[in-house]
Design a protein around this motif. Structure first.
Motif, PDB file in Angstrom:
ATOM      1  N   GLY A  75       0.811  -1.216   0.000  1.00 50.25           N
ATOM      2  CA  GLY A  75       0.000   0.000   0.000  1.00 50.25           C
ATOM      3  C   GLY A  75       0.839   1.258   0.000  1.00 50.25           C
ATOM      4  N   LYS A  76       0.310   2.314  -0.596  1.00 53.36           N
ATOM      5  CA  LYS A  76       1.033   3.586  -0.699  1.00 53.36           C
ATOM      6  C   LYS A  76       0.940   4.415   0.570  1.00 53.36           C
ATOM      7  N   ARG A  77      -0.125   4.197   1.342  1.00 52.06           N
ATOM      8  CA  ARG A  77      -0.339   5.020   2.529  1.00 52.06           C
ATOM      9  C   ARG A  77       0.019   4.246   3.771  1.00 52.06           C
ATOM     10  N   GLY A  78       0.575   4.921   4.773  1.00 51.65           N
ATOM     11  CA  GLY A  78       0.889   4.265   6.025  1.00 51.65           C
ATOM     12  C   GLY A  78       0.837   5.245   7.170  1.00 51.65           C
ATOM     13  N   LYS A  79       1.187   4.732   8.355  1.00 44.09           N
ATOM     14  CA  LYS A  79       1.217   5.576   9.548  1.00 44.09           C
ATOM     15  C   LYS A  79       2.563   5.421  10.231  1.00 44.09           C
ATOM     16  N   VAL A  80       3.071   6.541  10.754  1.00 41.71           N
ATOM     17  CA  VAL A  80       4.343   6.492  11.466  1.00 41.71           C
ATOM     18  C   VAL A  80       4.135   5.727  12.768  1.00 41.71           C
ATOM     19  N   TRP A  81       4.885   4.648  12.933  1.00 44.06           N
ATOM     20  CA  TRP A  81       4.776   3.805  14.119  1.00 44.06           C
ATOM     21  C   TRP A  81       5.713   4.315  15.209  1.00 44.06           C
ATOM     22  N   THR A  82       6.931   4.679  14.780  1.00 51.13           N
ATOM     23  CA  THR A  82       7.859   5.393  15.658  1.00 51.13           C
ATOM     24  C   THR A  82       8.853   6.102  14.761  1.00 51.13           C
ATOM     25  N   TYR A  83       9.630   7.027  15.317  1.00 56.42           N
ATOM     26  CA  TYR A  83      10.564   7.786  14.485  1.00 56.42           C
ATOM     27  C   TYR A  83      11.702   8.324  15.343  1.00 56.42           C
ATOM     28  N   THR A  84      12.718   8.821  14.668  1.00 52.16           N
ATOM     29  CA  THR A  84      13.789   9.558  15.331  1.00 52.16           C
ATOM     30  C   THR A  84      14.214  10.667  14.374  1.00 52.16           C
ATOM     31  N   VAL A  85      14.855  11.691  14.906  1.00 55.78           N
ATOM     32  CA  VAL A  85      15.371  12.758  14.048  1.00 55.78           C
ATOM     33  C   VAL A  85      16.889  12.615  13.999  1.00 55.78           C
ATOM     34  N   ILE A  86      17.428  12.511  12.778  1.00 56.59           N
ATOM     35  CA  ILE A  86      18.865  12.356  12.572  1.00 56.59           C
ATOM     36  C   ILE A  86      19.461  13.765  12.459  1.00 56.59           C
ATOM     37  N   ARG A  87      20.287  14.129  13.422  1.00 56.77           N
ATOM     38  CA  ARG A  87      20.810  15.497  13.448  1.00 56.77           C
ATOM     39  C   ARG A  87      22.279  15.591  13.036  1.00 56.77           C
ATOM     40  N   HIS A  88      22.916  14.422  12.840  1.00 60.23           N
ATOM     41  CA  HIS A  88      24.311  14.423  12.410  1.00 60.23           C
ATOM     42  C   HIS A  88      24.443  13.510  11.200  1.00 60.23           C
ATOM     43  N   GLN A  89      25.346  13.850  10.304  1.00 59.41           N
ATOM     44  CA  GLN A  89      25.491  13.061   9.081  1.00 59.41           C
ATOM     45  C   GLN A  89      25.858  11.616   9.400  1.00 59.41           C
ATOM     46  N   PRO A  90      25.050  10.660   8.860  1.00 60.87           N
ATOM     47  CA  PRO A  90      25.370   9.248   9.097  1.00 60.87           C
ATOM     48  C   PRO A  90      26.712   8.893   8.457  1.00 60.87           C
ATOM     49  N   PRO A  91      27.444   7.918   9.026  1.00 62.97           N
ATOM     50  CA  PRO A  91      28.723   7.489   8.430  1.00 62.97           C
ATOM     51  C   PRO A  91      28.472   6.715   7.141  1.00 62.97           C
ATOM     52  N   GLY A  92      29.528   6.443   6.412  1.00 62.68           N
ATOM     53  CA  GLY A  92      29.405   5.633   5.196  1.00 62.68           C
ATOM     54  C   GLY A  92      28.958   6.476   4.020  1.00 62.68           C
ATOM     55  N   GLN A  93      28.313   5.818   3.053  1.00 57.01           N
ATOM     56  CA  GLN A  93      27.967   6.489   1.802  1.00 57.01           C
ATOM     57  C   GLN A  93      26.640   7.214   1.906  1.00 57.01           C
ATOM     58  N   TYR A  94      26.608   8.260   2.690  1.00 58.75           N
ATOM     59  CA  TYR A  94      25.382   9.041   2.830  1.00 58.75           C
ATOM     60  C   TYR A  94      25.134   9.817   1.543  1.00 58.75           C
TER      61      TYR A  94
END
Ligand SMILES: [Zn+2]
Length: 143
Positions: A60-79
């Motif tokens: 399905g195209k529609r969903g609901k956020v079950w949980t989340y986090t906010v990424i405030r620093h650049q992730p390592p690796g090939q971002y």
């Protein structure tokens, strides 16, 4: 020529084909005909019961956020997102109508993101690979 005619998915079997137009693309799922388990992606056997009668279904195209986090620093690796400067973003688990939860970036106002928020699938070009092919990924945006 259609720019996305030679596009590839970011993960093998992850998206329905054709990949163009992107608005019609869905995330691929597999449903077990024996136990009903639904899994993300394209599988030939069931992780739950070992059954080998798998049916491919567009999720399905529609969903609901079950949980989340906010990424405030650049992730390592090939971002692949904006790096200079890095732009904070939300990432969450989105629960789809089929009952499975998918890890995804959330395209929304970081002040407004919340559990239970309604979101909709967006398939987009994440980057171009070394062969010059658009590499398609998905995210969910607030409805
Ligand atoms: Zn099964």
């Amino acid at each position: 020529m259609d720019r996305l005619s030679n596009a590839v998915p970011v993960g093998e079997g992850l998206l329905t084909t054709p990949l163009s137009p992107a608005e019609n693309v869905r995330i691929n799922g597999s449903r077990c005909s024996e136990c009903g388990e639904v899994m993300l992606g394209s599988y030939k056997s069931c992780a739950n019961c070992g059954g080998e009668s798998m049916q491919q279904i567009p999720l399905g195209k529609r969903g609901k956020v079950w949980t989340y986090t906010v990424i405030r620093h650049q992730p390592p690796g090939q971002y692949r997102g904006p790096k200079d400067p890095f732009v904070p973003f939300a990432e969450g688990l989105v629960e789809l109508p089929e009952g499975i939860r998918v890890v995804s970036a959330l395209d929304c106002d970081l002040e407004k993101v919340h559990i239970g928020m309604e979101v909709e699938l967006v398939v987009y070009e994440l980057y171009q690979n070394e062969q010059g092919q658009p590499v398609m990924a998905f995210k969910f945006k607030a409805v």
